[in-house]
Write a protein that holds these residues in place. Structure first.
Motif, mmCIF file in Angstrom:
data_model
loop_
_atom_site.group_PDB
_atom_site.id
_atom_site.type_symbol
_atom_site.label_atom_id
_atom_site.label_comp_id
_atom_site.label_asym_id
_atom_site.label_seq_id
_atom_site.Cartn_x
_atom_site.Cartn_y
_atom_site.Cartn_z
ATOM 1 N N HIS A 204 0.831 -1.208 0.000
ATOM 2 C CA HIS A 204 0.000 0.000 0.000
ATOM 3 C C HIS A 204 0.868 1.262 0.000
ATOM 4 N N LEU A 205 1.977 1.212 0.702
ATOM 5 C CA LEU A 205 2.898 2.348 0.699
ATOM 6 C C LEU A 205 3.566 2.488 -0.668
ATOM 7 N N VAL A 206 3.898 1.371 -1.288
ATOM 8 C CA VAL A 206 4.459 1.417 -2.646
ATOM 9 C C VAL A 206 3.482 2.100 -3.589
ATOM 10 N N ASP A 207 2.199 1.730 -3.494
ATOM 11 C CA ASP A 207 1.184 2.335 -4.364
ATOM 12 C C ASP A 207 1.031 3.829 -4.073
ATOM 13 N N LEU A 208 0.994 4.196 -2.799
ATOM 14 C CA LEU A 208 0.816 5.597 -2.441
ATOM 15 C C LEU A 208 1.985 6.444 -2.952
ATOM 16 N N ARG A 209 3.196 5.958 -2.770
ATOM 17 C CA ARG A 209 4.365 6.694 -3.257
ATOM 18 C C ARG A 209 4.339 6.858 -4.770
ATOM 19 N N ALA A 210 3.758 5.883 -5.457
ATOM 20 C CA ALA A 210 3.696 5.931 -6.924
ATOM 21 C C ALA A 210 2.471 6.685 -7.434
ATOM 22 N N GLY A 211 1.614 7.125 -6.510
ATOM 23 C CA GLY A 211 0.406 7.837 -6.916
ATOM 24 C C GLY A 211 -0.657 6.949 -7.512
ATOM 25 N N ARG A 212 -0.650 5.654 -7.142
ATOM 26 C CA ARG A 212 -1.614 4.697 -7.678
ATOM 27 C C ARG A 212 -2.690 4.361 -6.653
ATOM 28 N N ALA A 213 -3.866 3.990 -7.126
ATOM 29 C CA ALA A 213 -4.910 3.464 -6.253
ATOM 30 C C ALA A 213 -4.454 2.133 -5.680
ATOM 31 N N SER A 214 -4.801 1.871 -4.440
ATOM 32 C CA SER A 214 -4.434 0.613 -3.781
ATOM 33 C C SER A 214 -5.694 -0.221 -3.549
ATOM 34 N N ASP A 215 -5.483 -1.394 -2.957
ATOM 35 C CA ASP A 215 -6.619 -2.258 -2.640
ATOM 36 C C ASP A 215 -7.036 -2.143 -1.170
ATOM 37 N N MET A 216 -6.754 -0.991 -0.526
ATOM 38 C CA MET A 216 -7.100 -0.833 0.882
ATOM 39 C C MET A 216 -8.606 -0.938 1.126
ATOM 40 N N SER A 217 -9.418 -0.658 0.116
ATOM 41 C CA SER A 217 -10.866 -0.808 0.286
ATOM 42 C C SER A 217 -11.254 -2.263 0.509
ATOM 43 N N PHE A 218 -10.396 -3.191 0.049
ATOM 44 C CA PHE A 218 -10.651 -4.612 0.273
ATOM 45 C C PHE A 218 -10.035 -5.098 1.593
ATOM 46 N N VAL A 219 -9.295 -4.232 2.256
ATOM 47 C CA VAL A 219 -8.681 -4.567 3.542
ATOM 48 C C VAL A 219 -9.432 -3.810 4.641
ATOM 49 N N LEU A 220 -8.999 -2.598 4.975
ATOM 50 C CA LEU A 220 -9.712 -1.842 6.013
ATOM 51 C C LEU A 220 -11.155 -1.562 5.625
ATOM 52 N N GLY A 221 -11.377 -1.205 4.369
ATOM 53 C CA GLY A 221 -12.736 -0.891 3.936
ATOM 54 C C GLY A 221 -13.681 -2.053 4.101
ATOM 55 N N GLU A 222 -13.227 -3.247 3.742
ATOM 56 C CA GLU A 222 -14.089 -4.424 3.845
ATOM 57 C C GLU A 222 -14.280 -4.854 5.295
ATOM 58 N N VAL A 223 -13.241 -4.715 6.121
ATOM 59 C CA VAL A 223 -13.404 -5.012 7.550
ATOM 60 C C VAL A 223 -14.449 -4.065 8.149
ATOM 61 N N GLU A 224 -14.369 -2.786 7.790
ATOM 62 C CA GLU A 224 -15.339 -1.809 8.291
ATOM 63 C C GLU A 224 -16.758 -2.167 7.845
ATOM 64 N N ARG A 225 -16.933 -2.548 6.585
ATOM 65 C CA ARG A 225 -18.259 -2.920 6.086
ATOM 66 C C ARG A 225 -18.801 -4.131 6.823
ATOM 67 N N ARG A 226 -17.957 -5.117 7.065
ATOM 68 C CA ARG A 226 -18.424 -6.315 7.768
ATOM 69 C C ARG A 226 -18.698 -6.022 9.238
ATOM 70 N N ALA A 227 -17.945 -5.108 9.821
ATOM 71 C CA ALA A 227 -18.211 -4.695 11.200
ATOM 72 C C ALA A 227 -19.600 -4.068 11.303
ATOM 73 N N GLN A 228 -19.936 -3.205 10.361
ATOM 74 C CA GLN A 228 -21.262 -2.591 10.344
ATOM 75 C C GLN A 228 -22.349 -3.641 10.173
ATOM 76 N N LYS A 229 -22.104 -4.598 9.293
ATOM 77 C CA LYS A 229 -23.071 -5.680 9.048
ATOM 78 C C LYS A 229 -23.356 -6.459 10.329
ATOM 79 N N HIS A 230 -22.303 -6.697 11.133
ATOM 80 C CA HIS A 230 -22.456 -7.506 12.355
ATOM 81 C C HIS A 230 -22.721 -6.652 13.598
ATOM 82 N N GLY A 231 -22.821 -5.347 13.425
ATOM 83 C CA GLY A 231 -23.107 -4.473 14.562
ATOM 84 C C GLY A 231 -21.965 -4.359 15.548
ATOM 85 N N ILE A 232 -20.722 -4.373 15.043
ATOM 86 C CA ILE A 232 -19.536 -4.308 15.896
ATOM 87 C C ILE A 232 -18.878 -2.933 15.742
#
Length: 304
Positions: free
Chosen positions: A254-282
């Motif tokens: 993710h740092l490699v992508d950020l330094r290169a100015g590219r989109a990363s897959d963080m939405s599938f990491v933190l973003g997806e954990v956050e979505r599943r947390a909301q789904k389970h009420g956590i």
């Protein structure tokens, strides 16, 4: 064994060079129009230097031929790029597919992009320190571990014939869900914080405040994993730190992508954990706050 690798970023190139020692490997770049003759250089590991491989543009008849001949197709594009592979997925019929991306919900993303439901699919989650230096040159800074799922004969054969003999410490777990969560839990601890402070992985080991915050985020994610049907009781704080230490000098993807100015897959990491947390009420306040900071940094650099 014939292996076709889709995507020639740092991971695709490194995996191609690695597997070419024991398999017939061909490449299909995600973007059409790239050179058809490819010689891969891997610096930092002399055993992988100067590997010449066949390459075919993604929409060409040659690419469809390579797919048709392959015993295994390894998809190495970033998670958010899977949606661009609709035409390629449509050409896949009976081949066995290995998806090599970070994050949760990758199989669903591939199916949504058109990967046939009848095709056998495995997940491979890697801990390799690789950075692309030139179009066909990657620097390998260490890492020799991979998690595979599901635990099926063809998946175990892949590990036994192509990964383990090449020095990759491979563990095969019963379910894709478990494999993804095991890797994501480590990513949650390391990647967002080291990316935000623009430091190697050692930052979450050496800086007490970062380590404490990272462990708190890990604990939040662990609760979400359990609610998601994946209780991982053997991954304690001590075990987590032990896993990360050998990769302390590495720069995470993710740092490699950020330094290169590219989109990363963080939405599938933190973003997806956050979505599943909301789904389970956590409640995951620390994880949410860090994800907001991460996204703010991306937006400030014009990355969406």
């Amino acid at each position: 064994m014939k292996v076709c690798i889709v995507g020639i970023g740092s991971m695709g190139l490194f995996v191609a060079a690695l597997l070419s020692r024991r398999a017939e490997v061909s490449l299909i770049p995600r973007i059409s129009g790239e050179d058809r003759a490819t010689t891969i250089e891997v610096t930092g590991a002399s055993a992988f230097k100067s590997v010449a491989l066949e390459q075919a543009p993604i929409e060409s008849e040659q690419a469809r031929g390579l797919l048709g001949e392959a015993d295994l197709v390894l998809v190495c594009v970033k998670a958010h790029q899977l949606s661009s592979l609709t035409a390629l997925f449509a050409a896949i019929t009976s081949q066995k597919i290995v998806l090599i991306q970070n994050g949760l919900g990758i199989l669903d993303a591939a199916r949504a992009a058109g990967l046939p439901a009848t095709v056998a699919v495995a997940r491979m989650l890697c801990s390799f320190g690789v950075v692309r230096e030139k179009p066909y040159t990657v620097r390998f800074s260490g890492g020799d571990r991979a998690i595979l799922a599901p635990k099926e004969p063809w998946v175990e054969k892949f590990a036994e014939e192509l990964l383990i003999p090449n020095g990759i410490l491979t563990s095969t777990v019963p379910s894709v869900l478990e494999a993804e969560w095991r890797k994501v839990l480590v990513n949650v601890f390391v990647n967002p914080l080291c990316t935000i402070v623009d430091r190697p992985n050692s930052a979450v080991l050496d800086i007490p405040t970062l380590r404490e915050l990272g462990l708190a985020m890990f604990d939040e994610a662990l609760q979400v994993a359990a609610a998601d049907g994946c209780s991982i009781t053997d991954l304690t704080h001590d075990r987590l730190l032990h896993i990360v230490r050998p990769f302390a000098a590495n720069i995470n993807s993710h740092l490699v992508d950020l330094r290169a100015g590219r989109a990363s897959d963080m939405s599938f990491v933190l973003g997806e954990v956050e979505r599943r947390a909301q789904k389970h009420g956590i409640s995951v306040p620390k994880l949410q706050a860090v994800y907001q900071v991460y996204r703010a940094i991306e937006r400030a650099r014009g990355i969406e």
